[in-house]
Scaffold this motif. Sequence first.
Motif, PDB file in Angstrom:
ATOM      1  N   MET A  22     -13.836 -21.776  66.084  1.00 34.15           N
ATOM      2  CA  MET A  22     -14.299 -21.715  64.699  1.00 34.15           C
ATOM      3  C   MET A  22     -15.573 -22.522  64.482  1.00 34.15           C
ATOM      4  SD  MET A  22     -11.092 -21.759  62.081  1.00 34.15           S
ATOM      5  CE  MET A  22     -10.376 -23.196  62.893  1.00 34.15           C
ATOM      6  N   ARG A  23     -16.100 -23.094  65.572  1.00 27.25           N
ATOM      7  CA  ARG A  23     -17.346 -23.861  65.475  1.00 27.25           C
ATOM      8  C   ARG A  23     -17.272 -24.954  64.402  1.00 27.25           C
ATOM      9  NH1 ARG A  23     -22.050 -21.113  67.106  1.00 27.25           N
ATOM     10  NH2 ARG A  23     -22.950 -23.202  67.137  1.00 27.25           N
ATOM     11  N   ILE A  24     -16.228 -25.748  64.424  1.00 28.15           N
ATOM     12  CA  ILE A  24     -16.123 -26.806  63.416  1.00 28.15           C
ATOM     13  C   ILE A  24     -17.259 -27.816  63.581  1.00 28.15           C
ATOM     14  CG2 ILE A  24     -14.658 -28.565  62.375  1.00 28.15           C
ATOM     15  CD1 ILE A  24     -13.559 -25.712  62.197  1.00 28.15           C
ATOM     16  N   LEU A  25     -17.491 -28.206  64.848  1.00 26.80           N
ATOM     17  CA  LEU A  25     -18.534 -29.206  65.103  1.00 26.80           C
ATOM     18  C   LEU A  25     -19.869 -28.761  64.502  1.00 26.80           C
ATOM     19  CD1 LEU A  25     -19.460 -31.815  66.389  1.00 26.80           C
ATOM     20  CD2 LEU A  25     -19.811 -30.564  68.533  1.00 26.80           C
ATOM     21  N   LYS A  26     -20.179 -27.493  64.694  1.00 24.61           N
ATOM     22  CA  LYS A  26     -21.389 -26.922  64.103  1.00 24.61           C
ATOM     23  C   LYS A  26     -21.478 -27.224  62.615  1.00 24.61           C
ATOM     24  CE  LYS A  26     -22.884 -22.292  62.597  1.00 24.61           C
ATOM     25  NZ  LYS A  26     -22.787 -20.839  62.821  1.00 24.61           N
ATOM     26  N   HIS A  27     -20.376 -27.015  61.920  1.00 19.60           N
ATOM     27  CA  HIS A  27     -20.422 -27.167  60.464  1.00 19.60           C
ATOM     28  C   HIS A  27     -20.402 -28.621  60.024  1.00 19.60           C
ATOM     29  CE1 HIS A  27     -19.231 -22.887  60.946  1.00 19.60           C
ATOM     30  NE2 HIS A  27     -20.163 -22.769  60.028  1.00 19.60           N
ATOM     31  N   VAL A  28     -19.791 -29.499  60.809  1.00 26.11           N
ATOM     32  CA  VAL A  28     -19.885 -30.929  60.478  1.00 26.11           C
ATOM     33  C   VAL A  28     -21.343 -31.360  60.571  1.00 26.11           C
ATOM     34  CG1 VAL A  28     -19.138 -33.266  61.033  1.00 26.11           C
ATOM     35  CG2 VAL A  28     -17.568 -31.364  61.422  1.00 26.11           C
ATOM     36  N   ILE A  29     -22.002 -30.960  61.653  1.00 28.79           N
ATOM     37  CA  ILE A  29     -23.400 -31.349  61.848  1.00 28.79           C
ATOM     38  C   ILE A  29     -24.286 -30.763  60.746  1.00 28.79           C
ATOM     39  CG2 ILE A  29     -25.401 -31.090  63.366  1.00 28.79           C
ATOM     40  CD1 ILE A  29     -23.491 -31.354  65.757  1.00 28.79           C
ATOM     41  N   LEU A  30     -24.079 -29.480  60.455  1.00 27.84           N
ATOM     42  CA  LEU A  30     -24.861 -28.870  59.376  1.00 27.84           C
ATOM     43  C   LEU A  30     -24.628 -29.604  58.051  1.00 27.84           C
ATOM     44  CD1 LEU A  30     -24.576 -25.006  60.054  1.00 27.84           C
ATOM     45  CD2 LEU A  30     -26.517 -26.530  60.516  1.00 27.84           C
ATOM     46  N   GLY A  31     -23.387 -29.966  57.801  1.00 26.21           N
ATOM     47  CA  GLY A  31     -23.060 -30.670  56.561  1.00 26.21           C
ATOM     48  C   GLY A  31     -23.764 -32.012  56.472  1.00 26.21           C
ATOM     49  N   LEU A  32     -23.780 -32.735  57.584  1.00 25.69           N
ATOM     50  CA  LEU A  32     -24.448 -34.040  57.596  1.00 25.69           C
ATOM     51  C   LEU A  32     -25.953 -33.878  57.394  1.00 25.69           C
ATOM     52  CD1 LEU A  32     -22.527 -35.767  60.545  1.00 25.69           C
ATOM     53  CD2 LEU A  32     -22.398 -36.381  58.111  1.00 25.69           C
ATOM     54  N   LEU A  33     -26.537 -32.893  58.092  1.00 27.02           N
ATOM     55  CA  LEU A  33     -27.983 -32.677  57.967  1.00 27.02           C
ATOM     56  C   LEU A  33     -28.347 -32.132  56.596  1.00 27.02           C
ATOM     57  CD1 LEU A  33     -28.870 -31.282  61.508  1.00 27.02           C
ATOM     58  CD2 LEU A  33     -29.161 -33.605  60.623  1.00 27.02           C
ATOM     59  N   ASN A  34     -27.385 -31.487  55.964  1.00 31.39           N
ATOM     60  CA  ASN A  34     -27.613 -31.003  54.610  1.00 31.39           C
ATOM     61  C   ASN A  34     -27.694 -32.167  53.622  1.00 31.39           C
ATOM     62  OD1 ASN A  34     -27.804 -28.862  52.630  1.00 31.39           O
ATOM     63  ND2 ASN A  34     -25.727 -29.439  52.011  1.00 31.39           N
ATOM     64  N   ARG A  35     -26.989 -33.247  53.961  1.00 35.23           N
ATOM     65  CA  ARG A  35     -27.099 -34.459  53.132  1.00 35.23           C
ATOM     66  C   ARG A  35     -28.451 -35.130  53.345  1.00 35.23           C
ATOM     67  NH1 ARG A  35     -21.486 -37.953  53.107  1.00 35.23           N
ATOM     68  NH2 ARG A  35     -20.274 -36.532  51.806  1.00 35.23           N
ATOM     69  N   SER A  36     -28.797 -35.309  54.616  1.00 35.94           N
ATOM     70  CA  SER A  36     -30.115 -35.893  54.909  1.00 35.94           C
ATOM     71  C   SER A  36     -30.454 -35.696  56.380  1.00 35.94           C
ATOM     72  CB  SER A  36     -30.112 -37.391  54.583  1.00 35.94           C
ATOM     73  OG  SER A  36     -29.252 -38.066  55.462  1.00 35.94           O
ATOM     74  N   SER A  37     -31.731 -35.653  56.672  1.00 40.53           N
ATOM     75  CA  SER A  37     -32.196 -35.487  58.049  1.00 40.53           C
ATOM     76  C   SER A  37     -31.835 -36.726  58.859  1.00 40.53           C
ATOM     77  CB  SER A  37     -33.701 -35.278  58.059  1.00 40.53           C
ATOM     78  OG  SER A  37     -34.022 -34.087  57.374  1.00 40.53           O
ATOM     79  N   MET A  38     -31.477 -36.504  60.102  1.00 33.95           N
ATOM     80  CA  MET A  38     -31.162 -37.649  60.963  1.00 33.95           C
ATOM     81  C   MET A  38     -31.185 -37.230  62.432  1.00 33.95           C
ATOM     82  SD  MET A  38     -27.093 -38.192  60.205  1.00 33.95           S
ATOM     83  CE  MET A  38     -26.973 -37.677  58.503  1.00 33.95           C
ATOM     84  N   SER A  39     -31.118 -38.232  63.293  1.00 33.84           N
ATOM     85  CA  SER A  39     -31.148 -37.976  64.741  1.00 33.84           C
ATOM     86  C   SER A  39     -29.740 -37.766  65.282  1.00 33.84           C
ATOM     87  CB  SER A  39     -31.757 -39.188  65.434  1.00 33.84           C
ATOM     88  OG  SER A  39     -30.903 -40.295  65.281  1.00 33.84           O
TER      89      SER A  39
END
Lengths: 176, 176
Positions: free
Chosen positions: A1-18
């Motif tokens: 279900m690509r959960i990791l993908k969506h956690v990362i997208l969610g975090l980057l949606n909050r703000s850009s980061m490394s």
Amino acid sequence: MRILKHVILGLLNRSSMSGYDITNEFHTTVSEFWTASHSQIYPELKKLTEEGLVTYEIQITGEVLEKKVYSITPKGKQQFINWLKIDVPMEPTPKSVFRLKIFFSDQLSPERRKYLLNSQILQHRQRLEHLKANHQKFKNPPKMNSPELGDYLVLEGAIMREEMTLKWLEKCLDYT
Amino acid sequence: MRILKHVILGLLNRSSMSGYDITNEFHTTVSEFWTASHSQIYPELKKLTEEGLVTYEIQITGEVLEKKVYSITPKGKQQFINWLKIDVPMEPTPKSVFRLKIFFSDQLSPERRKYLLNSQILQHRQRLEHLKANHQKFKNPPKMNSPELGDYLVLEGAIMREEMTLKWLEKCLDYT
DNA sequence: CCCAAACATGTCAATAGATACATGTTTGGG
DNA sequence: CCCAAACATGTATCTATTGACATGTTTGGG
């Protein structure tokens, strides 16, 4: 279900980061509902870049140290929001090695059972204390529609879970 | 950590049974703390046989249908008990896709958030009812050192978890 | 007697996850 | 100024897990 993908997208949606920053989020806030280490995160970022869901620009720290600062693209944001909106069926009960041990605990001596239960109780008490300390950082519940409300609700959920777990462990002790 | 191995050994330590029976246990009692499907169970039984931890004999049902009835060996029992006795460190918080969605729920409209929460509440209420029905099958708590006590404690734990989850979901609704 | 549900056992391919390996820079306190 | 901790990014290997594919038998109700 690509959960990791969506956690990362969610975090980057909050703000850009490394990738490093994302890894840190997994060590703190995200750890209350998901786990992943940097060995999963870096390849996933690479994949998301190839898929055009995130982009990065390189920042130099100090003299030469390169840092890739990732940002979500419009396409990435769209996919994230669409995923977030989906009504997912209730998840299967979470796996628990300790509950498994209790399930078969008639095979242990009462002393050993007590020992294992007390060991868990101590550790969960510490986790609970740590969570409560975090909770006090919020003086009052964050206002609606702020990202902090998500953090707050997840934290409250984590506290409730730990309190429930401790009650259960103590009940198990009573039967021993 | 070979958890599946030890679940299977634990079940066979209670009584001999077939892979199909083991799969059924995973659909009922075991589902409160572990998940696995037959596509994992059959290969694992093969491996355990090769390792000398279990053996099987073939029983014929009807005219030709072969059933492999597995039993634990002394070596298997020893490994299981040793594993059971080990004090395991507290597990990381269980993963939860729904908590992840709540974490990022500021990106949803209040209506959508309410809808998702209510959907979860309905499903968890059903699970709770089902668990409580199972609980009533025990007229009083099983006596110490019976295998039923393990079933009972795990069931109580599952009920407590569902009640906690419902409280949390309702609290989330209050903030929406 | 027919048929659907339950019984019964397996494999395969793809994804996900854990752990170790691998390498280097920067910052801040003693 | 040195050194440890934190910053920073990756790869490789193995195991675990999921979901689909694959096949056949037995039982019990209509």
